[in-house]
Scaffold this motif. Sequence first.
Motif, PDB file in Angstrom:
ATOM      1  N   ASP A 107       0.858  -1.185   0.000  1.00  0.00           N
ATOM      2  CA  ASP A 107       0.000   0.000   0.000  1.00  0.00           C
ATOM      3  C   ASP A 107       0.892   1.233   0.000  1.00  0.00           C
ATOM      4  O   ASP A 107       1.885   1.280   0.716  1.00  0.00           O
ATOM      5  CB  ASP A 107      -0.908  -0.005   1.237  1.00  0.00           C
ATOM      6  N   ASP A 108       0.520   2.218  -0.799  1.00  0.00           N
ATOM      7  CA  ASP A 108       1.342   3.428  -0.904  1.00  0.00           C
ATOM      8  C   ASP A 108       1.131   4.399   0.253  1.00  0.00           C
ATOM      9  O   ASP A 108       1.931   5.304   0.442  1.00  0.00           O
ATOM     10  CB  ASP A 108       1.093   4.140  -2.240  1.00  0.00           C
ATOM     11  N   GLU A 109       0.077   4.212   1.025  1.00  0.00           N
ATOM     12  CA  GLU A 109      -0.219   5.116   2.144  1.00  0.00           C
ATOM     13  C   GLU A 109       0.455   4.641   3.429  1.00  0.00           C
ATOM     14  O   GLU A 109       0.106   3.567   3.950  1.00  0.00           O
ATOM     15  CB  GLU A 109      -1.728   5.202   2.375  1.00  0.00           C
ATOM     16  N   PRO A 110       1.395   5.419   3.976  1.00  0.00           N
ATOM     17  CA  PRO A 110       2.095   5.002   5.196  1.00  0.00           C
ATOM     18  C   PRO A 110       1.152   4.731   6.372  1.00  0.00           C
ATOM     19  O   PRO A 110       1.373   3.789   7.134  1.00  0.00           O
ATOM     20  CB  PRO A 110       3.023   6.173   5.515  1.00  0.00           C
TER      21      PRO A 110
ATOM     22  N   ARG B 246      -0.482   1.323   5.849  1.00  0.00           N
ATOM     23  CA  ARG B 246       0.501   0.260   6.109  1.00  0.00           C
ATOM     24  C   ARG B 246       0.695   0.063   7.609  1.00  0.00           C
ATOM     25  O   ARG B 246       0.710  -1.064   8.094  1.00  0.00           O
ATOM     26  CB  ARG B 246       1.853   0.563   5.452  1.00  0.00           C
TER      27      ARG B 246
ATOM     28  N   SER C  15       5.784  -0.295  -0.055  1.00  0.00           N
ATOM     29  CA  SER C  15       5.087   0.956  -0.365  1.00  0.00           C
ATOM     30  C   SER C  15       4.687   1.079  -1.832  1.00  0.00           C
ATOM     31  O   SER C  15       4.062   2.060  -2.208  1.00  0.00           O
ATOM     32  CB  SER C  15       5.960   2.143   0.031  1.00  0.00           C
ATOM     33  N   SER C  16       5.043   0.088  -2.649  1.00  0.00           N
ATOM     34  CA  SER C  16       4.702   0.155  -4.070  1.00  0.00           C
ATOM     35  C   SER C  16       4.694  -1.251  -4.664  1.00  0.00           C
ATOM     36  O   SER C  16       5.259  -2.190  -4.092  1.00  0.00           O
ATOM     37  CB  SER C  16       5.727   1.006  -4.826  1.00  0.00           C
TER      38      SER C  16
ATOM     39  N   GLU D  28       8.275  -2.308  -5.328  1.00  0.00           N
ATOM     40  CA  GLU D  28       8.973  -2.786  -4.135  1.00  0.00           C
ATOM     41  C   GLU D  28       8.532  -4.208  -3.779  1.00  0.00           C
ATOM     42  O   GLU D  28       9.346  -5.057  -3.431  1.00  0.00           O
ATOM     43  CB  GLU D  28       8.714  -1.835  -2.959  1.00  0.00           C
TER      44      GLU D  28
ATOM     45  N   MET E 147      -2.569   2.823  -6.625  1.00  0.00           N
ATOM     46  CA  MET E 147      -1.242   3.266  -6.223  1.00  0.00           C
ATOM     47  C   MET E 147      -0.624   4.007  -7.398  1.00  0.00           C
ATOM     48  O   MET E 147      -0.883   3.655  -8.551  1.00  0.00           O
ATOM     49  CB  MET E 147      -0.349   2.073  -5.851  1.00  0.00           C
TER      50      MET E 147
END
Length: 131
Positions: free
Chosen positions: A10-13, A16, A35-36, A39, A59
Motif C-alpha cells: 500500500d502506498d499510504e504510510p 501500512r 510501499s509500491s 517494491e 497506487m
Amino acid sequence: MSLQQVLLVDDEPDIRALVSLILQRLGGFTVCAASSGQEALALLRDGYLPDIILLDVMMPGMDGVQTLAEMRAMPTIEKLAICFLTAKIQPADIAQWRALGVDEVLTKPFIPAKLVDQVRSCWENVKRDRP
C-alpha cells in the motif's frame, strides 16, 4: 501449515502502519510492508515468500492491477492467496479482478477484528481450492 507471513502492499504510510498493527496484534501474523508494486515485486524476486499478499488497487506508478498481473506470472507465487484491499469497489471491477487472478476483495475502511478474519478466510479458501 498455518498462515503466518503477510505481504502488505500500500502506498499510504498510515494504512501500512494500521493494517500491520492489526494483523500483528490481533492475528499474530508477521507482516512485511511494501510501499509500491515495484517494491513488492522486488521482494518476491529476491526470494521472500509470504503466505498471503494484501494489495492496494490504487497506487501511483504501478497500480494494484498491474502488480497483480506481474505477480501471477511468477511461478513461485502462482498458488498464493492475493487479496485486493481497496476503497473503490464496483461489481464490474470485482469480476474483472477475479478474471485476472485476485482471490478476494477486502474493503477500506475496515473493522479491525473482521479484517483478521477476512484475511484468514481468504487464505483458507485458497489453500482448500489450490492445494
